[in-house]
Scaffold this motif. Structure first.
Motif, PDB file in Angstrom:
ATOM      1  N   GLU A  67      21.130  33.252  50.471  1.00 51.57           N
ATOM      2  CA  GLU A  67      20.643  34.584  50.666  1.00 51.57           C
ATOM      3  C   GLU A  67      19.461  34.537  51.544  1.00 51.57           C
ATOM      4  OE1 GLU A  67      20.530  36.769  46.574  1.00 51.57           O
ATOM      5  OE2 GLU A  67      20.442  34.682  46.090  1.00 51.57           O
ATOM      6  N   ILE A  68      19.462  35.300  52.540  1.00 51.90           N
ATOM      7  CA  ILE A  68      18.128  35.299  53.291  1.00 51.90           C
ATOM      8  C   ILE A  68      17.086  35.632  52.720  1.00 51.90           C
ATOM      9  CG2 ILE A  68      17.170  36.224  55.457  1.00 51.90           C
ATOM     10  CD1 ILE A  68      19.593  34.497  56.307  1.00 51.90           C
ATOM     11  N   VAL A  69      17.252  36.900  51.686  1.00 50.12           N
ATOM     12  CA  VAL A  69      16.185  37.165  50.855  1.00 50.12           C
ATOM     13  C   VAL A  69      16.850  37.167  49.539  1.00 50.12           C
ATOM     14  CG1 VAL A  69      14.337  38.981  50.337  1.00 50.12           C
ATOM     15  CG2 VAL A  69      15.159  38.955  52.579  1.00 50.12           C
ATOM     16  N   GLN A  70      16.299  36.255  48.769  1.00 51.02           N
ATOM     17  CA  GLN A  70      16.830  36.244  47.232  1.00 51.02           C
ATOM     18  C   GLN A  70      16.393  37.531  46.747  1.00 51.02           C
ATOM     19  OE1 GLN A  70      15.540  32.318  45.890  1.00 51.02           O
ATOM     20  NE2 GLN A  70      17.522  31.575  46.439  1.00 51.02           N
ATOM     21  N   GLY A  71      17.519  38.559  46.304  1.00 49.72           N
ATOM     22  CA  GLY A  71      17.216  39.709  45.745  1.00 49.72           C
ATOM     23  C   GLY A  71      16.887  39.654  44.022  1.00 49.72           C
ATOM     24  N   GLU A  72      17.989  39.224  43.456  1.00 47.06           N
ATOM     25  CA  GLU A  72      17.792  39.238  42.167  1.00 47.06           C
ATOM     26  C   GLU A  72      16.711  38.334  41.579  1.00 47.06           C
ATOM     27  OE1 GLU A  72      18.522  38.973  37.620  1.00 47.06           O
ATOM     28  OE2 GLU A  72      18.438  37.408  39.363  1.00 47.06           O
ATOM     29  N   GLY A  73      16.663  37.280  42.447  1.00 52.74           N
ATOM     30  CA  GLY A  73      15.981  36.234  42.086  1.00 52.74           C
ATOM     31  C   GLY A  73      14.318  36.389  42.157  1.00 52.74           C
ATOM     32  N   GLY A  74      13.908  37.462  42.544  1.00 56.76           N
ATOM     33  CA  GLY A  74      12.666  37.965  42.778  1.00 56.76           C
ATOM     34  C   GLY A  74      12.265  38.457  44.136  1.00 56.76           C
ATOM     35  N   VAL A  75      12.990  38.882  44.818  1.00 62.67           N
ATOM     36  CA  VAL A  75      12.962  39.286  46.146  1.00 62.67           C
ATOM     37  C   VAL A  75      12.072  38.566  47.115  1.00 62.67           C
ATOM     38  CG1 VAL A  75      12.319  41.611  47.746  1.00 62.67           C
ATOM     39  CG2 VAL A  75      12.642  41.673  45.128  1.00 62.67           C
ATOM     40  N   ASN A  76      12.620  37.066  47.259  1.00 59.43           N
ATOM     41  CA  ASN A  76      11.723  36.121  47.986  1.00 59.43           C
ATOM     42  C   ASN A  76      12.523  35.709  49.136  1.00 59.43           C
ATOM     43  OD1 ASN A  76       9.668  35.739  45.689  1.00 59.43           O
ATOM     44  ND2 ASN A  76      11.472  34.844  44.779  1.00 59.43           N
ATOM     45  N   ALA A  77      11.937  35.913  50.573  1.00 61.60           N
ATOM     46  CA  ALA A  77      12.347  35.786  51.790  1.00 61.60           C
ATOM     47  C   ALA A  77      12.486  34.193  52.006  1.00 61.60           C
ATOM     48  CB  ALA A  77      11.868  36.559  52.712  1.00 61.60           C
ATOM     49  N   LEU A  78      13.748  33.796  52.385  1.00 68.87           N
ATOM     50  CA  LEU A  78      13.392  32.247  52.584  1.00 68.87           C
ATOM     51  C   LEU A  78      12.724  32.130  54.085  1.00 68.87           C
ATOM     52  CD1 LEU A  78      17.146  31.146  52.284  1.00 68.87           C
ATOM     53  CD2 LEU A  78      15.290  31.000  50.699  1.00 68.87           C
ATOM     54  N   ASP A  79      11.953  30.913  54.026  1.00 67.64           N
ATOM     55  CA  ASP A  79      10.925  30.677  55.182  1.00 67.64           C
ATOM     56  C   ASP A  79      12.212  30.269  56.526  1.00 67.64           C
ATOM     57  OD1 ASP A  79       8.923  30.430  53.712  1.00 67.64           O
ATOM     58  OD2 ASP A  79       9.021  28.418  53.529  1.00 67.64           O
ATOM     59  N   ASP A 108      25.142  35.111  52.238  1.00 65.44           N
ATOM     60  CA  ASP A 108      25.550  36.282  51.376  1.00 65.44           C
ATOM     61  C   ASP A 108      24.287  37.628  51.405  1.00 65.44           C
ATOM     62  OD1 ASP A 108      25.434  38.050  48.993  1.00 65.44           O
ATOM     63  OD2 ASP A 108      25.572  36.370  47.557  1.00 65.44           O
ATOM     64  N   GLU A 109      25.242  38.360  52.330  1.00 66.78           N
ATOM     65  CA  GLU A 109      24.265  39.450  52.400  1.00 66.78           C
ATOM     66  C   GLU A 109      24.757  40.627  51.756  1.00 66.78           C
ATOM     67  OE1 GLU A 109      22.230  40.158  55.382  1.00 66.78           O
ATOM     68  OE2 GLU A 109      22.325  38.441  56.735  1.00 66.78           O
ATOM     69  N   VAL A 110      25.038  40.365  50.574  1.00 67.16           N
ATOM     70  CA  VAL A 110      25.615  41.628  49.725  1.00 67.16           C
ATOM     71  C   VAL A 110      24.398  42.711  49.586  1.00 67.16           C
ATOM     72  CG1 VAL A 110      26.436  42.129  47.248  1.00 67.16           C
ATOM     73  CG2 VAL A 110      27.465  40.178  48.480  1.00 67.16           C
ATOM     74  N   GLY A 124      15.999  45.875  58.134  1.00 67.22           N
ATOM     75  CA  GLY A 124      15.558  46.377  59.346  1.00 67.22           C
ATOM     76  C   GLY A 124      16.356  45.852  60.338  1.00 67.22           C
ATOM     77  N   LYS A 125      17.401  45.026  60.406  1.00 66.25           N
ATOM     78  CA  LYS A 125      18.476  44.469  61.139  1.00 66.25           C
ATOM     79  C   LYS A 125      19.667  44.950  60.297  1.00 66.25           C
ATOM     80  CE  LYS A 125      15.893  41.962  64.075  1.00 66.25           C
ATOM     81  NZ  LYS A 125      15.810  42.194  65.513  1.00 66.25           N
ATOM     82  N   LEU A 126      20.720  44.876  61.455  1.00 68.89           N
ATOM     83  CA  LEU A 126      22.172  45.207  60.752  1.00 68.89           C
ATOM     84  C   LEU A 126      22.491  44.192  59.531  1.00 68.89           C
ATOM     85  CD1 LEU A 126      24.527  47.363  60.664  1.00 68.89           C
ATOM     86  CD2 LEU A 126      25.635  45.556  62.309  1.00 68.89           C
ATOM     87  N   TYR A 127      22.253  42.758  59.800  1.00 64.10           N
ATOM     88  CA  TYR A 127      22.240  41.950  58.844  1.00 64.10           C
ATOM     89  C   TYR A 127      21.028  41.011  58.980  1.00 64.10           C
ATOM     90  CZ  TYR A 127      26.726  43.727  57.849  1.00 64.10           C
ATOM     91  OH  TYR A 127      27.616  44.624  57.615  1.00 64.10           O
ATOM     92  N   ALA A 128      20.621  40.608  57.815  1.00 60.11           N
ATOM     93  CA  ALA A 128      19.345  39.894  57.736  1.00 60.11           C
ATOM     94  C   ALA A 128      19.312  38.642  58.556  1.00 60.11           C
ATOM     95  CB  ALA A 128      18.773  39.703  56.368  1.00 60.11           C
ATOM     96  N   TYR A 129      20.393  37.732  58.585  1.00 52.76           N
ATOM     97  CA  TYR A 129      20.293  36.499  59.464  1.00 52.76           C
ATOM     98  C   TYR A 129      20.161  36.933  60.954  1.00 52.76           C
ATOM     99  CZ  TYR A 129      25.028  37.844  61.907  1.00 52.76           C
ATOM    100  OH  TYR A 129      25.755  38.116  62.793  1.00 52.76           O
ATOM    101  N   MET A 130      20.138  38.290  61.443  1.00 54.44           N
ATOM    102  CA  MET A 130      19.737  38.496  62.683  1.00 54.44           C
ATOM    103  C   MET A 130      18.252  38.587  62.968  1.00 54.44           C
ATOM    104  SD  MET A 130      22.693  41.582  63.160  1.00 54.44           S
ATOM    105  CE  MET A 130      24.378  41.155  63.336  1.00 54.44           C
ATOM    106  N   HIS A 131      17.423  38.370  62.029  1.00 54.90           N
ATOM    107  CA  HIS A 131      15.983  38.306  62.438  1.00 54.90           C
ATOM    108  C   HIS A 131      15.696  36.645  62.727  1.00 54.90           C
ATOM    109  CE1 HIS A 131      14.357  41.750  60.269  1.00 54.90           C
ATOM    110  NE2 HIS A 131      15.321  41.743  59.658  1.00 54.90           N
ATOM    111  N   TYR A 132      16.779  35.856  62.682  1.00 50.74           N
ATOM    112  CA  TYR A 132      16.444  34.354  62.663  1.00 50.74           C
ATOM    113  C   TYR A 132      17.096  33.651  63.660  1.00 50.74           C
ATOM    114  CZ  TYR A 132      14.053  35.450  58.319  1.00 50.74           C
ATOM    115  OH  TYR A 132      13.311  35.780  57.444  1.00 50.74           O
ATOM    116  N   GLY A 133      18.163  34.431  64.495  1.00 49.53           N
ATOM    117  CA  GLY A 133      18.762  33.831  65.720  1.00 49.53           C
ATOM    118  C   GLY A 133      19.880  32.432  65.276  1.00 49.53           C
ATOM    119  N   ALA A 170      19.117  25.005  57.657  1.00 52.36           N
ATOM    120  CA  ALA A 170      20.639  24.934  56.826  1.00 52.36           C
ATOM    121  C   ALA A 170      21.438  25.336  57.774  1.00 52.36           C
ATOM    122  CB  ALA A 170      20.479  26.244  55.798  1.00 52.36           C
ATOM    123  N   SER A 171      21.422  26.033  58.869  1.00 48.94           N
ATOM    124  CA  SER A 171      22.064  26.190  59.835  1.00 48.94           C
ATOM    125  C   SER A 171      22.403  24.683  60.739  1.00 48.94           C
ATOM    126  CB  SER A 171      21.491  27.083  61.208  1.00 48.94           C
ATOM    127  OG  SER A 171      22.310  27.372  61.994  1.00 48.94           O
TER     128      SER A 171
END
Ligand SMILES: *Cc1c(COP(=O)(O)O)cnc(C)c1O
Length: 387
Positions: free
Chosen positions: A188-200, A221-223, A231-240, A207-208
């Motif tokens: 998950e780009i931002v872990q939601g249930e796990g505490g709203v933690n954005a990955l670095d 997982d962009e569920v 703020g982007k259509l999908y969160a991975y789009m922040h990271y190229g 990972a890519s």
């Protein structure tokens, strides 16, 4: 019996519900059965993209209901095809499998990675690396993917073939890939249930890179993070990065159950007729809702999501009883001095619905929340956090 009593008697007790019965609403305002009005900063857990009863969305869904509600996947329907085209054109993915929930979207993603590994690397290359504190769903296999012991222990043995690396620990991710016969990495780009933690950023890029280097399927997982939430259509789009598989659900259809698993170039030919299926998947009513949602998530609209996110950060940062703020876009976690649960109950008392994620207060407001409603809700949150 009233609703509370009936629910307690006849609904399986899997949820700890708050003592609120929702009877209606409009936008970010929900009405309780006691006549009380709430500002909703939970959106039904990131589902109600445009809040309650959004009139354009209601019209789109009603128009399809008036034609037909369901046919099965034995026949073609235009909402399903239109939505798949929209998703592919806006993500660069090549085709889409539709289901009804986040867990099912992830089940499909897992099947894709497993089949890719078996076809391209060998039958024993079936392990998928996921992360500690991740959340991927409640089906038996997505529970195994979920990197949290407390979800596992009542349901052992789980599906084998998942190992959990430590989020933002590049060495741990490399070890997991090196020490197992892997077919994919799922994050998950931002872990939601796990505490709203954005990955670095570095971790996401690693990972890519590892997936490219080792011919692994990168599943994002962009569920929760998908469909404009960050703020982007999908969160991975922040990271190229370009994932091989993107799963999404929650906000996709704006309040109706719909899961989507988007397949990129590397895995687009994994399926053939009969290899996966879902009776309700791609339901025309749900897809009509999703076509309406996606068509309105324009760049201008997404910029407003970011502006509102900045407003939340600026308003809450440094306020009494607030230690830190995490997350991305309108998916935010607030670490409070008081217990998160206590803050949530206090907010409900004062007319604001917020959620928790581990030890944080979690905000997932409708993306179109009015600024004045947001400001009013933030004032109440600040009050509730005061010591
Ligand atoms: C909610 C969630 C799921 C599960 O979705 P359901 O629709 O409840 O099955 C999976 N992954 C993530 C990241 C989620 O937030």
């Amino acid at each position: 019996m009233n609703t509370f009593e009936k629910d307690k008697m006849f609904v399986a007790p899997t949820y700890g519900r708050f003592p609120v019965e929702i009877v209606g609403g409009k936008g970010a305002i929900l009405k309780g059965s006691d006549g009380k009005e709430y500002i909703d900063l939970g959106s039904g857990i990131a589902v109600n993209t445009f809040g309650a009863c959004d009139s354009e969305w209601v019209d789109a869904v009603k128009a399809q209901l008036d034609k037909f509600a369901h046919t099965s996947n034995l026949y073609y329907t235009s909402p399903c095809a239109d939505l798949a085209q929209m998703l592919c054109e806006r993500t660069g993915m090549k085709n889409v499998f539709f289901s009804n929930s986040g867990a099912e979207a992830n089940e499909c993603a897992i099947k894709v990675a497993r089949r890719y590994g078996a076809l391209n690397k060998g039958a024993d290359y079936y392990t998928i690396v996921t992360l500690e504190k991740s959340f991927h769903g409640r089906t038996h296999t997505t529970l195994a993917a979920t990197g949290q012991e407390n979800f596992h222990k009542e349901f052992l043995p789980l599906t084998e073939g998942f190992v959990h690396a430590t989020p933002n620990d590049i060495a741990s991710l490399n070890e997991a890939v090196k020490n197992n016969k892997c077919c994919g990495i799922m994050i998950e780009i931002v872990q939601g249930e796990g505490g709203v933690n954005a990955l670095d950023r570095e971790f996401i890029e690693e990972a890519s890179r590892l997936c490219k280097e080792n011919d692994l399927v990168l599943i994002v997982d962009e569920v929760q993070t998908g469909n404009g939430r960050t703020g982007k259509l999908y969160a991975y789009m922040h990271y190229g990065i370009q994932p091989d598989v993107v799963s999404t659900a929650k906000g996709l259809a704006g309040g109706l159950p719909l899961g989507a698993t988007m397949l990129g170039e590397k895995v687009k030919d994994i399926f053939e007729p009969g290899l996966n299926g879902s009776t309700f998947g791609g339901n025309p009513v749900c897809c009509s809702g999703a076509v309406n949602v996606l068509s309105r998530l324009t760049d201008e609209f997404l910029d407003e999501v970011t502006n509102k996110s900045n407003l939340i950060r600026e308003t809450l940062s440094g306020a009494e009883g607030i230690e830190s703020i995490s997350g991305l876009g309108l998916m935010m976690g607030i670490k409070t001095v008081k217990e998160a649960k206590e803050v949530v109950n206090c907010c409900i008392d004062k007319g604001v619905l917020v959620l928790t994620a581990k030890d944080k207060v979690r905000l997932l407001p409708p993306l179109n929340i009015e600024t004045n409603e947001l400001i009013k809700a933030l004032d109440i949150i600040k009050e509730a956090c005061k010591l």
